[in-house]
Design a protein around this motif. Sequence first.
Motif, PDB file in Angstrom:
ATOM      1  N   THR A 243      -8.489  -3.065  -7.609  1.00 53.03           N
ATOM      2  CA  THR A 243      -7.814  -1.775  -7.503  1.00 53.03           C
ATOM      3  C   THR A 243      -6.815  -1.836  -6.356  1.00 53.03           C
ATOM      4  OG1 THR A 243      -9.719  -0.553  -8.355  1.00 53.03           O
ATOM      5  CG2 THR A 243      -8.108   0.701  -7.095  1.00 53.03           C
ATOM      6  N   PHE A 244      -5.615  -1.299  -6.602  1.00 56.99           N
ATOM      7  CA  PHE A 244      -4.569  -1.283  -5.576  1.00 56.99           C
ATOM      8  C   PHE A 244      -4.106   0.162  -5.375  1.00 56.99           C
ATOM      9  CE2 PHE A 244      -4.590  -5.378  -7.649  1.00 56.99           C
ATOM     10  CZ  PHE A 244      -4.608  -6.247  -6.566  1.00 56.99           C
ATOM     11  N   GLN A 245      -3.858   0.499  -4.120  1.00 53.89           N
ATOM     12  CA  GLN A 245      -3.474   1.874  -3.777  1.00 53.89           C
ATOM     13  C   GLN A 245      -2.057   1.931  -3.246  1.00 53.89           C
ATOM     14  OE1 GLN A 245      -6.204   5.022  -2.118  1.00 53.89           O
ATOM     15  NE2 GLN A 245      -5.078   4.589  -0.263  1.00 53.89           N
ATOM     16  N   SER A 246      -1.279   2.841  -3.797  1.00 54.93           N
ATOM     17  CA  SER A 246       0.086   3.055  -3.353  1.00 54.93           C
ATOM     18  C   SER A 246       0.080   3.876  -2.066  1.00 54.93           C
ATOM     19  CB  SER A 246       0.870   3.809  -4.435  1.00 54.93           C
ATOM     20  OG  SER A 246       2.108   4.256  -3.953  1.00 54.93           O
ATOM     21  N   PRO A 247       1.083   3.714  -1.197  1.00 59.74           N
ATOM     22  CA  PRO A 247       1.205   4.595  -0.038  1.00 59.74           C
ATOM     23  C   PRO A 247       1.710   5.980  -0.421  1.00 59.74           C
ATOM     24  CG  PRO A 247       3.015   3.033  -0.069  1.00 59.74           C
ATOM     25  CD  PRO A 247       2.081   2.631  -1.176  1.00 59.74           C
ATOM     26  N   GLN A 248       2.202   6.127  -1.656  1.00 56.00           N
ATOM     27  CA  GLN A 248       2.759   7.397  -2.089  1.00 56.00           C
ATOM     28  C   GLN A 248       1.801   8.153  -3.016  1.00 56.00           C
ATOM     29  OE1 GLN A 248       4.714   4.535  -3.037  1.00 56.00           O
ATOM     30  NE2 GLN A 248       6.127   4.509  -1.319  1.00 56.00           N
ATOM     31  N   ASN A 249       1.993   9.460  -3.056  1.00 55.53           N
ATOM     32  CA  ASN A 249       1.338  10.307  -4.040  1.00 55.53           C
ATOM     33  C   ASN A 249       2.274  11.490  -4.316  1.00 55.53           C
ATOM     34  OD1 ASN A 249      -0.673  11.416  -5.782  1.00 55.53           O
ATOM     35  ND2 ASN A 249      -2.267  10.643  -4.424  1.00 55.53           N
ATOM     36  N   PHE A 250       1.869  12.344  -5.198  1.00 56.67           N
ATOM     37  CA  PHE A 250       2.720  13.471  -5.574  1.00 56.67           C
ATOM     38  C   PHE A 250       2.537  14.638  -4.591  1.00 56.67           C
ATOM     39  CE2 PHE A 250       2.346  10.978  -9.391  1.00 56.67           C
ATOM     40  CZ  PHE A 250       3.604  11.067  -9.963  1.00 56.67           C
TER      41      PHE A 250
END
Length: 250
Positions: A243-250
């Motif tokens: 699993t990889f997590q982006s530094p961005q979200n909505f």
Amino acid sequence: MAVLVASSLLVLVAMAMVGVVAGQDWDTAYATFYGDMSGAETMGGACGYGDLFQQGYGLQTAALSTALFNNGQTCGACFELQCYNSPQWCAPGTIQITATNFCPPNWSKPSDNGGWCNPPRKHFDLAMPMFVKIVKDYHAGIVPVQFRRIPCVKQGGIRFYMQGNVYWNLVLVFNIAGAGEVTDVSVKGSQTGWNRMTRNWGQNWQTGVQLLGQALCFRVMTSDGNTVESDNIVPQNWQFGQTFQSPQNF
């Protein structure tokens, strides 16, 4: 003067945005519960989220009836619920939940006697710890509720869980803030252009483009039309099951 006008416009836009969220009309449905107070049975089911505790959703979840599930597109959407029009059972206050599962119809029973999730009924099947927050006693069993869509608030960035094989890639996209519902996903490898993915089931998105061995970027769109691009979020040496997590979200 121009600064004042611009500032006034910004204030008006901000007020309008708040009004859209706060002014959403309440709709009516019914709610039941499953499991016990431990919440041990709470799983991601038909949306593909798997272990909800591990994925960060916890007990603040619900399975939706056919009328609300929308063939999986509603997975990830957030709702506010309150018990309604039942003084014997209703407790004050509201709960906030994320749609994470499907409540299937029970065609052997009528919708007013056990077939709670039969079309066209709007229904939420809650984890027991959430159900008892809006009722005085869990023996209520089923209660009328009011509900409305609300923006999702999530910790951290968008997450991508990599599945599939060397010829076929399946990516679970989750932990989505804002509208919550993912409606479009594209992926770009370090050796490819942008490729639009298709929904496989729930919030699992697929592509037949061979991506193993490439660094990956993702572009995610939600049902309100907003888009977030996560560049090079998956490194070249990624493996299935990660699993990889982006530094961005909505």
